[in-house]
Design a protein around this motif. Sequence first.
Motif, mmCIF file in Angstrom:
data_model
loop_
_atom_site.group_PDB
_atom_site.id
_atom_site.type_symbol
_atom_site.label_atom_id
_atom_site.label_comp_id
_atom_site.label_asym_id
_atom_site.label_seq_id
_atom_site.Cartn_x
_atom_site.Cartn_y
_atom_site.Cartn_z
ATOM 1 N N GLY A 22 0.800 -1.214 0.000
ATOM 2 C CA GLY A 22 0.000 0.000 0.000
ATOM 3 C C GLY A 22 0.833 1.264 0.000
ATOM 4 N N SER A 23 2.008 1.224 0.617
ATOM 5 C CA SER A 23 2.860 2.419 0.679
ATOM 6 C C SER A 23 3.363 2.838 -0.695
ATOM 7 N N LYS A 24 3.247 1.964 -1.670
ATOM 8 C CA LYS A 24 3.756 2.265 -3.005
ATOM 9 C C LYS A 24 2.731 2.956 -3.896
ATOM 10 N N ILE A 25 1.570 3.322 -3.328
ATOM 11 C CA ILE A 25 0.580 4.038 -4.125
ATOM 12 C C ILE A 25 0.416 5.486 -3.669
ATOM 13 N N PHE A 26 1.030 5.857 -2.546
ATOM 14 C CA PHE A 26 0.818 7.196 -2.000
ATOM 15 C C PHE A 26 1.313 8.277 -2.952
ATOM 16 N N LYS A 27 0.465 9.258 -3.237
ATOM 17 C CA LYS A 27 0.841 10.491 -3.922
ATOM 18 C C LYS A 27 1.571 10.248 -5.240
ATOM 19 N N GLY A 28 1.057 9.298 -6.009
ATOM 20 C CA GLY A 28 1.596 9.078 -7.342
ATOM 21 C C GLY A 28 2.724 8.086 -7.431
ATOM 22 N N ARG A 29 3.059 7.418 -6.337
ATOM 23 C CA ARG A 29 4.142 6.437 -6.386
ATOM 24 C C ARG A 29 3.811 5.245 -7.271
ATOM 25 N N PHE A 80 5.602 4.503 -10.615
ATOM 26 C CA PHE A 80 7.002 4.094 -10.674
ATOM 27 C C PHE A 80 7.239 2.671 -10.194
ATOM 28 N N HIS A 81 6.166 1.902 -10.054
ATOM 29 C CA HIS A 81 6.310 0.529 -9.547
ATOM 30 C C HIS A 81 6.771 -0.379 -10.686
ATOM 31 N N SER A 82 8.069 -0.335 -10.931
ATOM 32 C CA SER A 82 8.650 -1.073 -12.051
ATOM 33 C C SER A 82 10.140 -1.239 -11.817
ATOM 34 N N ASN A 83 10.674 -2.339 -12.282
ATOM 35 C CA ASN A 83 12.124 -2.546 -12.181
ATOM 36 C C ASN A 83 12.909 -1.526 -12.997
ATOM 37 N N ARG A 84 12.245 -0.815 -13.892
ATOM 38 C CA ARG A 84 12.926 0.259 -14.627
ATOM 39 C C ARG A 84 13.246 1.433 -13.701
ATOM 40 N N ILE A 100 15.407 -3.504 2.244
ATOM 41 C CA ILE A 100 15.487 -2.170 2.830
ATOM 42 C C ILE A 100 16.127 -1.190 1.861
ATOM 43 N N LEU A 101 17.216 -1.595 1.231
ATOM 44 C CA LEU A 101 17.890 -0.713 0.273
ATOM 45 C C LEU A 101 16.973 -0.403 -0.908
ATOM 46 N N ALA A 102 16.189 -1.392 -1.331
ATOM 47 C CA ALA A 102 15.249 -1.161 -2.435
ATOM 48 C C ALA A 102 14.173 -0.160 -2.034
ATOM 49 N N CYS A 103 13.768 -0.174 -0.770
ATOM 50 C CA CYS A 103 12.782 0.804 -0.285
ATOM 51 C C CYS A 103 13.347 2.218 -0.369
ATOM 52 N N TYR A 104 14.619 2.378 -0.027
ATOM 53 C CA TYR A 104 15.253 3.696 -0.173
ATOM 54 C C TYR A 104 15.359 4.075 -1.644
ATOM 55 N N ASP A 105 15.691 3.109 -2.494
ATOM 56 C CA ASP A 105 15.743 3.387 -3.939
ATOM 57 C C ASP A 105 14.383 3.887 -4.430
ATOM 58 N N LYS A 106 13.313 3.292 -3.910
ATOM 59 C CA LYS A 106 11.956 3.702 -4.292
ATOM 60 C C LYS A 106 11.713 5.170 -3.974
ATOM 61 N N GLU A 107 12.044 5.574 -2.748
ATOM 62 C CA GLU A 107 11.772 6.945 -2.334
ATOM 63 C C GLU A 107 12.683 7.944 -3.037
ATOM 64 N N ILE A 108 13.927 7.575 -3.245
ATOM 65 C CA ILE A 108 14.844 8.462 -3.969
ATOM 66 C C ILE A 108 14.349 8.669 -5.394
ATOM 67 N N TYR A 109 13.910 7.576 -6.024
ATOM 68 C CA TYR A 109 13.423 7.699 -7.399
ATOM 69 C C TYR A 109 12.161 8.568 -7.433
ATOM 70 N N TYR A 110 11.263 8.343 -6.471
ATOM 71 C CA TYR A 110 10.026 9.120 -6.443
ATOM 72 C C TYR A 110 10.322 10.612 -6.316
ATOM 73 N N TYR A 111 11.139 10.983 -5.359
ATOM 74 C CA TYR A 111 11.377 12.406 -5.108
ATOM 75 C C TYR A 111 12.226 13.072 -6.195
ATOM 76 N N THR A 112 12.849 12.296 -7.048
ATOM 77 C CA THR A 112 13.626 12.881 -8.148
ATOM 78 C C THR A 112 12.912 12.783 -9.495
ATOM 79 N N HIS A 113 11.763 12.094 -9.530
ATOM 80 C CA HIS A 113 11.068 11.925 -10.810
ATOM 81 C C HIS A 113 9.589 12.298 -10.770
#
Length: 317
Positions: free
Chosen positions: A131-138, A141-145, A159-172
């Motif tokens: 569910g955390s991966k749908i907040f505010k347009g996330r 970006f739910h893709s291995n790309r 855990i590292l992938a979770c940080y990658d998720k947030e970094i990608y979200y806030y930069t894209h």
Amino acid sequence: MRYIWYLGKLSGWDDSTRSKSFALRLPKADSLLPHQILNEVASISMISARCPNILVPKIYASSAEGPNPFVAQEYIDGEPLSTIWNRYTETEKHSVALTIAEIIVDMGETRFSAIGGFVSGTSTLGPTVEGSKIFKGRDKFHSNRCYPIGPHKTTKEYILACYDKEIYYYTHAPASDIDSDLFEHTSLEDFVQHLRDKRRELETSFVAEDEPFVLVHGDFHGRNIIMQGTRVQAVLDWEFAGAYPLGELLGGMGVDVLEVEDEESDAENTLWSREIVRRVEETARQRGWGRKELTSLLGNGDPILGYARVEMFPAEQ
């Protein structure tokens, strides 16, 4: 819940489903498609095969691709636990609390080799669906790309992938998706740098002890437990289910048995949530769980993992 529900009668995809009541679930716009539907269907298939004591609705048909994705599932006749709870006697509440505790322990005894979601018809795990991966347009970006969506062999990798998720979200993410109020005391750029620094620190120095990876529902509460009297008819909404570390099964919380609307309902919910946790411990001990696994199950969860699994924003630094 990320679906819109409709009820109806099947005209029949085949003889086994003809003239049966069904619930049609249509995903909302911000769902994690196609993974969310695939995960729901695969979760129910896996639970039916491996967890006979956890009742789930049958899936009659589904489509995760194309312009009209849907899940058509068995209609379960009954009432949500959250609706019926206050009509129970004290004795009935104790009986239901034990049943819920047994379901939780059953999930804790369903083990997997990695962290991930489920893939129908296979014994391997697939992408995480949370569910955390749908907040505010996330969801876009739910893709291995964009970042690794799983499965993950270790807790640290996850855990590292979770940080990658947030970094990608806030930069894209477009500016319209990002809550500007979050950045009154720090800039977006500084926060992204903070996330990158924290990820680098975790990658180089953090040692995560892998707990058993177990079945986690992802949205387990009284609204998703359908009852007839004191009998559980089915547990619904497995869209966010997956294999996660044991400490995430309860995550330091109990189970909400009813909707909290005021102080009275809050007190009732807290009382019985604690009773369910007590029954979970009692049931797990009776089944021979060791001290280490009991500690993981009943603890507050790994705080680093817990933080990684949610939406990250500056106030949580």
